[in-house]
Write a protein that holds these residues in place. Structure first.
Motif, PDB file in Angstrom:
ATOM      1  N   LYS A   1      85.308 -24.601 135.779  1.00 17.84           N
ATOM      2  CA  LYS A   1      85.367 -26.262 136.018  1.00 17.84           C
ATOM      3  C   LYS A   1      86.245 -26.607 134.720  1.00 17.84           C
ATOM      4  CE  LYS A   1      81.926 -28.547 137.017  1.00 17.84           C
ATOM      5  NZ  LYS A   1      82.800 -29.369 137.759  1.00 17.84           N
ATOM      6  N   GLY A   2      86.549 -28.035 134.801  1.00 21.96           N
ATOM      7  CA  GLY A   2      87.426 -28.515 133.748  1.00 21.96           C
ATOM      8  C   GLY A   2      88.606 -29.029 133.744  1.00 21.96           C
ATOM      9  N   GLU A  60      79.846 -32.533 132.202  1.00 21.54           N
ATOM     10  CA  GLU A  60      79.111 -31.774 133.476  1.00 21.54           C
ATOM     11  C   GLU A  60      78.199 -30.575 132.997  1.00 21.54           C
ATOM     12  OE1 GLU A  60      83.244 -32.578 136.081  1.00 21.54           O
ATOM     13  OE2 GLU A  60      83.329 -30.364 135.086  1.00 21.54           O
TER      14      GLU A  60
END
Ligand SMILES: O=C[C@H](O)[C@H](O)[C@H](O)COP(=O)(O)O
Length: 227
Positions: free
Chosen positions: A96-97, A105
């Motif tokens: 993610k990111g 998150e």
């Protein structure tokens, strides 16, 4: 793809009940979820639901769509967190990111009773790192030293440059992002821990062993993957 994102975002509403505290993820898929959640709250089909945003984007979307927001430090627990991902492997490890929101998150999703991930089928990979680099949030002054240190892992790291601002992307926390391409990621959990051990690294975008359920939007319908 937008249709697939919308369909998983709608399906995610089935997990939300009255009185829940919901972690609100960042990105284009979660944006649909926040929009639909707001609609249910405004129509009073859901009561006493509060969102804990993982970014300024999530916060603004929640406010625009009528989802009341609270900070992480104002709640005792998070019942469920809902978010997208850039890659999902067969063990439900994630990268993610892309939106540079990985740190909040992870903080919120790690603490959620259930972490529900929403993706379209293009995000499924056999091995993490196949399609996207691993984003690493770093303290600005340390970016070059960390980029060099990461070469030890048989990787190359690039400072993420902004598109509507001159110079580097600055995260919601005031840090920089390095995008690291690894030759091969064999053990995501091990790499996640190793990267976070480098002084100056705030957090990295490998989310190993955190996702509970992944809803995958496919042309044949929605698939549910569970750990
Ligand atoms: O920082 C951004 C997030 O990790 C997003 O959740 C992730 O990039 C997925 O975004 P999208 O749903 O737009 O593909």
């Amino acid at each position: 793809m937008e249709e697939l994102k919308r369909s998983v975002a709608k399906e995610a509403l089935k997990f939300i009940e009255d009185d829940m505290i919901v972690g609100l993820g960042t990105g284009s898929t979660t944006a649909y979820f926040i929009e639909y959640l707001g609609k249910l709250i405004m129509e009073e089909e859901l009561e006493d639901v509060y969102g804990v945003p993982t970014s300024y984007q999530a916060r603004l979307l929640a406010l625009e769509n009528g989802v009341p927001v609270v900070g992480l430090d104002e709640v005792d627990a998070i019942d469920i967190a809902v978010d997208g991902a850039d890659e999902v492997d067969p063990h439900l490890n994630l990268i993610k990111g892309r939106g540079a929101a990985l740190t909040m998150e992870k903080i919120i999703e790690y603490r959620a009773g259930t972490f529900l991930v929403l993706v379209d089928e293009s995000k499924l990979v056999e091995r993490l790192g196949q399609k996207v680099p691993v984003p690493i949030e770093v303290i600005p002054a340390a970016w070059r030293a960390i980029a060099e240190e990461i070469e030890v892992f048989n990787a190359t790291a690039e400072l993420r440059i902004a598109s509507k601002k001159d110079g580097p992307v600055v995260t919601d926390n005031g840090n920089f992002i390095l995008d690291a391409r690894f030759h091969r990621i064999d053990d995501p959990l091990d790499l996640e821990i190793e990267l976070n051990n480098i002084p100056g690294v705030v957090e990295n975008g490998i989310f190993a062993d955190i996702a509970d359920i992944v809803l995958v939007g496919t042309r044949e319908g929605i698939k549910r993957l569970e750990r």
